[in-house]
Design an enzyme around this catalytic site. Sequence first.
Site, PDB file in Angstrom:
ATOM      1  N   ARG A  20     -47.500  11.372  28.940  1.00  0.00           N
ATOM      2  CA  ARG A  20     -48.522  11.141  29.823  1.00  0.00           C
ATOM      3  C   ARG A  20     -49.907  11.455  29.039  1.00  0.00           C
ATOM      4  O   ARG A  20     -50.778  12.053  29.418  1.00  0.00           O
ATOM      5  CB  ARG A  20     -48.464  12.559  30.704  1.00  0.00           C
ATOM      6  CG  ARG A  20     -49.195  12.401  32.085  1.00  0.00           C
ATOM      7  CD  ARG A  20     -49.028  13.507  32.740  1.00  0.00           C
ATOM      8  NE  ARG A  20     -47.665  13.911  33.150  1.00  0.00           N
ATOM      9  CZ  ARG A  20     -46.973  15.136  32.957  1.00  0.00           C
ATOM     10  NH1 ARG A  20     -47.622  15.957  32.479  1.00  0.00           N
ATOM     11  NH2 ARG A  20     -45.676  15.227  33.328  1.00  0.00           N
ATOM     12  N   CYS A  67     -56.403  -1.380  28.906  1.00  0.00           N
ATOM     13  CA  CYS A  67     -55.530  -2.838  28.399  1.00  0.00           C
ATOM     14  C   CYS A  67     -54.452  -2.493  28.394  1.00  0.00           C
ATOM     15  O   CYS A  67     -53.333  -3.326  28.706  1.00  0.00           O
ATOM     16  CB  CYS A  67     -55.886  -2.890  27.045  1.00  0.00           C
ATOM     17  SG  CYS A  67     -57.587  -3.548  26.854  1.00  0.00           S
TER      18      CYS A  67
END
Length: 370
Positions: A217, A182
């Site tokens: 990350r 999402c």
Amino acid sequence: MTDPTPNPKGLLLKADPIASVFQDEVKATLALRTTRPRLVGILSTSSEPSKMYAEFTRKQCQALGVDFVLKKTGAALEGEGLNEGDGVEEAIMEANEDDMVDGIMVYFPIFGATQDQYLQQLVSPYKDVEGLHVKFHFNLYHNIRFISPSSLTSPSRNPNLGFTTAANDQPPPGTVKSIIPCTPLAIVKCLEYVGVYNKILPYGDRAYGKTVCVVNRSEVVGRPLAALLANDGARVFSVDIDSIQEYTKRPSSSEKDSTPTRKYYPQHIVRPCPKESTTLQSCLALSDVVISAVPNKDFKIKTEWLKDGCVCVNVAAEKNFEGDVREKASLYIPAVGKVTILMLLRNLLRLQQYKTLIETGAETSAESVQ
């Protein structure tokens, strides 16, 4: 003579106008459904941000006509002797097995990165509205954009399901779109909205020519986002606390010399960064777009390091940019949460449709949510 006129500030763009586009899309799709989709949210933590996110989800679902059920377990329940995460595994399995449930979301973090990743894999891929299951990550990292709903039973590297088979973003016959996490998807939609993506370019290459810096990350946001952008043609610097990597599907000069006919790889590859971009400052100086998702209130990207005219997007709950960011940035988006929840509901509608296609044996039906 020095021009006394001060430089104009960049535009501050809140998520509301971007979210409204997808809100209208979700409403239109819901109007065509004979059954309201049901989303189960599982809250098993006392974390205030998680509680707020659950309440925000409830309000959005209520406003749009989505059936939302909040299942509280563990520390989310009022009572003594209840710990973070108590009962969460059982709640996930129960929702997986309930035919009335179309989508499941779990409010993380609960135990921490490693154990939470295990819980993410417990959610059935047929109900994973957040797109965190390994099957969806596999598709994302291998640039597999279109799938058969029944293929979710096992990962596939079928080259006929890659982006090269489609001239645009419409699923080829017999396929549907894979589910994308999402928040990374919300960021891409924001970049499309502000024109970072060039719609004149071929599908799958519309971020070509853009250099992007993604700070953090994580497996939930940073890494999948870097892969998405690189698979769309961008050159991406992925900056984390211990390393900087380059994500791209364009071959290096040496790779072109060894394979002259290769224009690009079918999906992104990851390399160590070249010498000119081995620090955050040097990456920022080259970046047309800067996206930061560092969950640390003390982390700030220095405005003086930014490239003039860049686009900046803040994803973390904390503000990762200095207050004067618009002195250098042409456009600044301070939050994407409102767009993220709409991406979650789009995923819910897709999964509800995929279930129907499988149950009716009509997997070649056209997709109603684009």
